[in-house]
Design a protein around this motif. Structure first.
Motif, short mmCIF file in Angstrom:
data_model
loop_
_atom_site.label_atom_id
_atom_site.label_comp_id
_atom_site.label_asym_id
_atom_site.label_seq_id
_atom_site.Cartn_x
_atom_site.Cartn_y
_atom_site.Cartn_z
N TRP A 7 85.30 52.33 42.57
CA TRP A 7 84.40 53.23 43.64
C TRP A 7 83.70 51.89 44.25
O TRP A 7 82.68 51.84 42.50
CB TRP A 7 84.31 54.15 42.83
N CYS A 60 88.65 59.77 39.82
CA CYS A 60 87.42 59.54 41.33
C CYS A 60 87.14 60.46 42.07
O CYS A 60 86.08 60.79 42.09
CB CYS A 60 87.45 58.12 41.54
N ARG A 64 83.99 62.79 42.52
CA ARG A 64 82.99 62.76 43.79
C ARG A 64 83.08 63.54 44.82
O ARG A 64 82.67 64.28 45.45
CB ARG A 64 84.20 61.64 45.05
N GLU A 69 78.49 65.75 41.43
CA GLU A 69 77.76 64.67 42.20
C GLU A 69 77.63 65.71 43.13
O GLU A 69 76.68 64.27 43.67
CB GLU A 69 79.57 64.21 42.74
#
Length: 98
Positions: A7, A60, A64, A69
């Motif tokens: 990422w 990931c 996210r 986050e």
């Protein structure tokens, strides 16, 4: 060859706000599934690129979309002028020796 899941996020930061941005940018917990992370700054301190390596795209994506986050992004928002991000798959390139 080992495949990597990466990422990459590049952000343009408001002038003279790098220290404030960095405080908001660091996660409070290590994201599960993140193997390694790197940060690169431009000479003028107004652009930062983060590169993180993950176990999988799903790991990931899980980070996210997490509440942690979301809070981190909210904290960074006042200092960010522009943001570009993307997820990539790849592998290390072999550099021939002379």
């Amino acid at each position: 060859m080992e495949e990597h899941f990466v990422w990459v996020t590049t952000r343009r930061i408001q002038p003279d706000k790098l220290e404030d941005f960095e405080r908001a940018w660091r996660p409070v917990a290590h994201p599960q599934g993140m193997r390694r992370a790197f940060a690169y700054w431009s000479e003028d301190g107004q652009e930062i690129t983060g590169v993180s390596f993950w176990d999988s795209k799903e790991a990931c994506d899980s980070w996210r979309t997490s509440e942690l986050e979301a809070r981190r992004r909210t904290g960074m928002a006042p200092y960010v002028v522009e943001e570009r991000e993307g997820f990539y798959r790849g592998r290390e390139l072999v550099i021939p020796r002379e």
